[in-house]
Scaffold this active site. Sequence first.
Site, PDB file in Angstrom:
ATOM      1  N   GLU A   1       1.044  -1.261   0.316  1.00  0.00           N
ATOM      2  CA  GLU A   1       0.059  -0.159  -0.222  1.00  0.00           C
ATOM      3  C   GLU A   1       0.727   1.686   0.250  1.00  0.00           C
ATOM      4  O   GLU A   1       1.696   1.144   0.490  1.00  0.00           O
ATOM      5  CB  GLU A   1      -1.277  -0.285   0.808  1.00  0.00           C
ATOM      6  CG  GLU A   1      -0.554   0.278   2.353  1.00  0.00           C
ATOM      7  CD  GLU A   1      -1.334  -0.108   3.777  1.00  0.00           C
ATOM      8  OE1 GLU A   1      -2.273   0.476   3.803  1.00  0.00           O
ATOM      9  OE2 GLU A   1      -1.599  -0.921   4.390  1.00  0.00           O
TER      10      GLU A   1
ATOM     11  N   LYS B   1       2.931   4.187   0.897  1.00  0.00           N
ATOM     12  CA  LYS B   1       3.394   4.892   2.545  1.00  0.00           C
ATOM     13  C   LYS B   1       3.301   6.265   2.488  1.00  0.00           C
ATOM     14  O   LYS B   1       3.430   7.051   1.139  1.00  0.00           O
ATOM     15  CB  LYS B   1       4.740   5.064   2.263  1.00  0.00           C
ATOM     16  CG  LYS B   1       5.387   4.640   3.662  1.00  0.00           C
ATOM     17  CD  LYS B   1       7.091   5.514   3.991  1.00  0.00           C
ATOM     18  CE  LYS B   1       8.000   4.679   5.096  1.00  0.00           C
ATOM     19  NZ  LYS B   1       7.456   6.754   5.353  1.00  0.00           N
TER      20      LYS B   1
ATOM     21  N   ASP C   1       2.834  10.215   2.856  1.00  0.00           N
ATOM     22  CA  ASP C   1       3.792  11.727   3.619  1.00  0.00           C
ATOM     23  C   ASP C   1       3.004  11.971   4.660  1.00  0.00           C
ATOM     24  O   ASP C   1       2.890  13.227   3.926  1.00  0.00           O
ATOM     25  CB  ASP C   1       4.408  11.860   2.549  1.00  0.00           C
ATOM     26  CG  ASP C   1       6.060  12.979   3.072  1.00  0.00           C
ATOM     27  OD1 ASP C   1       6.503  12.239   3.923  1.00  0.00           O
ATOM     28  OD2 ASP C   1       6.587  13.350   2.298  1.00  0.00           O
TER      29      ASP C   1
ATOM     30  N   TYR D   1      -4.204   2.011   8.761  1.00  0.00           N
ATOM     31  CA  TYR D   1      -3.490   0.915   8.215  1.00  0.00           C
ATOM     32  C   TYR D   1      -2.530  -0.298   9.374  1.00  0.00           C
ATOM     33  O   TYR D   1      -1.778  -0.934   9.310  1.00  0.00           O
ATOM     34  CB  TYR D   1      -2.218   1.200   7.809  1.00  0.00           C
ATOM     35  CG  TYR D   1      -0.758   2.333   7.908  1.00  0.00           C
ATOM     36  CD1 TYR D   1      -0.639   1.937   9.552  1.00  0.00           C
ATOM     37  CD2 TYR D   1      -0.833   3.298   7.756  1.00  0.00           C
ATOM     38  CE1 TYR D   1       0.195   2.623   9.794  1.00  0.00           C
ATOM     39  CE2 TYR D   1      -0.651   5.021   8.808  1.00  0.00           C
ATOM     40  CZ  TYR D   1       0.368   3.729   9.770  1.00  0.00           C
ATOM     41  OH  TYR D   1       1.657   5.230  10.122  1.00  0.00           O
TER      42      TYR D   1
ATOM     43  N   LYS E   1      10.629   2.889  -0.986  1.00  0.00           N
ATOM     44  CA  LYS E   1      11.150   3.855  -1.329  1.00  0.00           C
ATOM     45  C   LYS E   1      11.086   5.118  -2.529  1.00  0.00           C
ATOM     46  O   LYS E   1      12.049   4.615  -3.088  1.00  0.00           O
ATOM     47  CB  LYS E   1      12.363   4.666  -0.369  1.00  0.00           C
ATOM     48  CG  LYS E   1      12.032   4.586   0.983  1.00  0.00           C
ATOM     49  CD  LYS E   1      10.716   5.663   2.128  1.00  0.00           C
ATOM     50  CE  LYS E   1      11.761   6.940   2.625  1.00  0.00           C
ATOM     51  NZ  LYS E   1      12.115   7.249   3.412  1.00  0.00           N
TER      52      LYS E   1
ATOM     53  N   CYS F   1      20.220  44.924 -18.953  1.00  0.00           N
ATOM     54  CA  CYS F   1      20.094  44.562 -20.016  1.00  0.00           C
ATOM     55  C   CYS F   1      21.626  43.417 -19.159  1.00  0.00           C
ATOM     56  O   CYS F   1      22.663  43.430 -20.159  1.00  0.00           O
ATOM     57  CB  CYS F   1      19.453  43.756 -20.707  1.00  0.00           C
ATOM     58  SG  CYS F   1      19.737  42.237 -22.044  1.00  0.00           S
TER      59      CYS F   1
ATOM     60  N   CYS G   1      22.572  42.781 -23.245  1.00  0.00           N
ATOM     61  CA  CYS G   1      23.218  44.083 -24.639  1.00  0.00           C
ATOM     62  C   CYS G   1      23.904  45.315 -23.792  1.00  0.00           C
ATOM     63  O   CYS G   1      23.669  45.987 -24.892  1.00  0.00           O
ATOM     64  CB  CYS G   1      21.825  44.062 -25.876  1.00  0.00           C
ATOM     65  SG  CYS G   1      20.340  44.404 -24.819  1.00  0.00           S
TER      66      CYS G   1
ATOM     67  N   CYS H   1      14.431  43.796 -20.993  1.00  0.00           N
ATOM     68  CA  CYS H   1      15.095  45.078 -21.442  1.00  0.00           C
ATOM     69  C   CYS H   1      14.200  45.572 -21.816  1.00  0.00           C
ATOM     70  O   CYS H   1      13.574  44.787 -23.401  1.00  0.00           O
ATOM     71  CB  CYS H   1      16.313  43.756 -22.315  1.00  0.00           C
ATOM     72  SG  CYS H   1      16.964  44.361 -23.144  1.00  0.00           S
TER      73      CYS H   1
ATOM     74  N   CYS I   1      18.033  43.972 -28.769  1.00  0.00           N
ATOM     75  CA  CYS I   1      18.409  42.949 -28.350  1.00  0.00           C
ATOM     76  C   CYS I   1      18.825  41.681 -28.359  1.00  0.00           C
ATOM     77  O   CYS I   1      17.681  40.884 -28.657  1.00  0.00           O
ATOM     78  CB  CYS I   1      17.898  42.636 -26.612  1.00  0.00           C
ATOM     79  SG  CYS I   1      18.569  41.769 -25.422  1.00  0.00           S
TER      80      CYS I   1
HETATM   81  S1  IVH Z   1       3.110   0.437   8.308  1.00  0.00           S
HETATM   82  C1  IVH Z   1       4.479  -1.519  12.585  1.00  0.00           C
HETATM   83  N1  IVH Z   1       1.826   1.552   6.957  1.00  0.00           N
HETATM   84  O1  IVH Z   1       5.807   5.147   7.766  1.00  0.00           O
HETATM   85  C2  IVH Z   1       3.504  -1.323  11.862  1.00  0.00           C
HETATM   86  N2  IVH Z   1       3.445   2.831   7.854  1.00  0.00           N
HETATM   87  O2  IVH Z   1       8.257   5.324   8.272  1.00  0.00           O
HETATM   88  C3  IVH Z   1       4.679   0.466  10.909  1.00  0.00           C
HETATM   89  N3  IVH Z   1       3.845   5.288   7.097  1.00  0.00           N
HETATM   90  O3  IVH Z   1       5.591   5.195  11.114  1.00  0.00           O
HETATM   91  C4  IVH Z   1       4.328   1.137  10.153  1.00  0.00           C
HETATM   92  N4  IVH Z   1       2.581   5.303   5.348  1.00  0.00           N
HETATM   93  O4  IVH Z   1       4.070   5.962  10.335  1.00  0.00           O
HETATM   94  C5  IVH Z   1       2.554   1.552   7.465  1.00  0.00           C
HETATM   95  N5  IVH Z   1       1.029   2.657   4.722  1.00  0.00           N
HETATM   96  C6  IVH Z   1       1.319   2.845   5.567  1.00  0.00           C
HETATM   97  C7  IVH Z   1       2.526   3.920   5.612  1.00  0.00           C
HETATM   98  C8  IVH Z   1       3.304   3.876   7.481  1.00  0.00           C
HETATM   99  C9  IVH Z   1       2.905   5.453   6.225  1.00  0.00           C
HETATM  100  C10 IVH Z   1       4.465   6.163   8.402  1.00  0.00           C
HETATM  101  C11 IVH Z   1       4.184   5.408   9.849  1.00  0.00           C
HETATM  102  C12 IVH Z   1       5.840   4.844   9.954  1.00  0.00           C
HETATM  103  C13 IVH Z   1       6.752   5.292   9.089  1.00  0.00           C
HETATM  104  C14 IVH Z   1       8.154   4.636   9.110  1.00  0.00           C
END
Ligand code: IVH
Length: 669
Positions: free
Chosen positions: A114, A116, A118, A227, A315, A409, A412, A427, A432
């Site tokens: 899934e 991650k 931010d 999650y 990442k 400028c 020129c 300019c 130019c």
């Molecule tokens: S699972 C034990 N799932 O990323 C459970 N984390 O860099 C571990 N994060 O601390 C986390 N999206 O805050 C999980 N789909 C996702 C996530 C996620 C963002 C964050 C979370 C974690 C950090 C680690």
Amino acid sequence: MQRADAAQRIAELREQIHHHDYRYYVEARPEVSDAEYDRLMRELRELEAAFPDLVTDDSPTQRVGGAPTDLFRPVEHRVAMLSLDNATSADDLREFEARLGRALPGTRFTYVCEPKIDGLGVALLYERGRFVRGATRGDGRVGEDITGNLRTIRSIPMVLRGALAAVPDLEVRGEVFMPRAEFARLNRQLEDAGEATFANPRNAAAGAVRQKDPAVTARRPLDIFLYHVSRADALGFASYRETLAALREAGLRTNPRAEPCATLDAVVAYCEALERARDELGYDADGVVVKADALEHQRRLGSTTHHPRWAIAFKFAARQATTVVQAIEVNVGKTGALTPVAKLEPVELAGVVIRNVSLHNEDEVRRKDVRVGDTVLIERAGDVIPYVVQVVAAKRPPGTEPFRFPAHCPACGGRALRPEGEAYWRCSNSACPAQLKERLRHFGSRGAMDIEHLGEGAVEQLVDKGLVHDVADLYTLGVDTVAGLERFAEKSAANLVAAIAASRARGLARLLNALGIRLVGERVAQLLAARFGSLERIAAASEAELAEAHGVGPEIARSVVAFFADATNRRLVDRLRAAGVVTQAPEAPRVPQVLAGRTLVLTGTLPTLSREAARELIERHGGRVAASVSRKTDYVVVGEAPGSKAEDARRLGVTMLDEAGLLALVRQA
Ligand code: IVH
């Protein structure tokens, strides 16, 4: 490396990391990019692995984060909120699977992937289905009580439904974030109010979550994906998949892009596909979290003090980096606009080495206060041109000076003027050579007259030798003249002359773009060409007539009128026509404007129409295509693998169509 040197470097790295942890976790005001932080951490881990006797309890590698602030009541997490181990390549993912195999020999693993998010990790506590407390991650062991602020997030249910509602003590974890569209809106509001804006959605979400007044948080539209359920196996679930299903059933929001992957190859494919789609998500994701699906496997694999062994974060290529401004130069554009450009210490960003970044105009430089010698945070998102997010104030060396715009400028020496009410210095010298070179380059570019072989070297020489004084002069060039230029032979000269001749037939839309009229780019040129059909009709149109075309506002209309009011421009157009350049659009059949005044949003892959073709179809019928769904959207056209826009449509009750529905709509007249 000698032990003594390693000890010293380790001490330095720890100090830096502690400092950055404080800025990031406590103040939510990071001063280095994630990529730079990760580099420090990696170096420290490697050194400690090489000299294990130098590892101490207080090393950042041995704990999770920094200390919480005392603004909110501290909350001790029942189960530590860990971090995640990182992978940056398919090989790293395979190594992850190999590690799992070594820990549990003979096991066949399946996964769930899934995005991650931010955002900010939070833990929500439900007692018998009622939301009683929400906390930030803090240092992983102790977080802050932000219950009041979390209550303002609409997607966090106050009461659960289904089986989970009966659990006496349920802790779920997830990520709070600000959707990109809301972030853009918030920054616009802040800017209008003359307040400081946020550098990215994550900082905006962090600021909102840590507001002392929940009423302020409530006005900052936040969202959440859940999650994780602490001690899910004790609740009788066998897999993460089942856990997610139970969360959804309970009314908790989970990521619609979470997907089971039966093999590691499927995991790799998921990661690659999501990285390509990251701009369509509607929120910032910095990677993919890959989790072993079976809770039995998770339990047996366990965790280190830093991360669970059963999960890894793939990442995405970093999009932010910090680097140093070595100089600020001023470039001359085709209309004479003077653009300040920061020359950077080269830095790699999302697979490209960045050396320059535009600072746009004087106000922008002043607002961000970018100075020579500054360390800047730069970002490059998707196809977006890299830009400066902000100056890292703490790294400003002593003795820097605010940037001052030059009075002349740089190409020129002509006087630089900044007309009242305009953002750009210009300019003032219409002869130019730098401006002319830019105009020629633009005239011959791919989206304009598409003149092959009209390269940088040719443009430079044609202008410097006085052979070309405007774009119409290109059509007077003979093979002999061109062959006299450096690095041109008979053959290449003939090629260039032939390419110039061929460009006569490009048609009205490209010609309009090629002329370099202010605010008239590729898309506006197409709109004008489709609407008016000939350059003569456009030149004769009034501001009001021009502004009537959809997508052509009053400002563009004014600019077009101003262009044709100028005698030099009119002469130029006459000479182009005399040289045989086509000034008509190919006849396009007029179609009924059934979508006039309607706004549509496209998401996902349609069965037969490409994104561009669908847009063209909608616009040809008078409709407008918007990037995001709002209450003002009339239809959302949904294809295969739709993004969050489909969800937005459902939430806002906007009518959804498939491709067949769209085609039926435009044929209904
Ligand atoms: S699972 C034990 N799932 O990323 C459970 N984390 O860099 C571990 N994060 O601390 C986390 N999206 O805050 C999980 N789909 C996702 C996530 C996620 C963002 C964050 C979370 C974690 C950090 C680690």
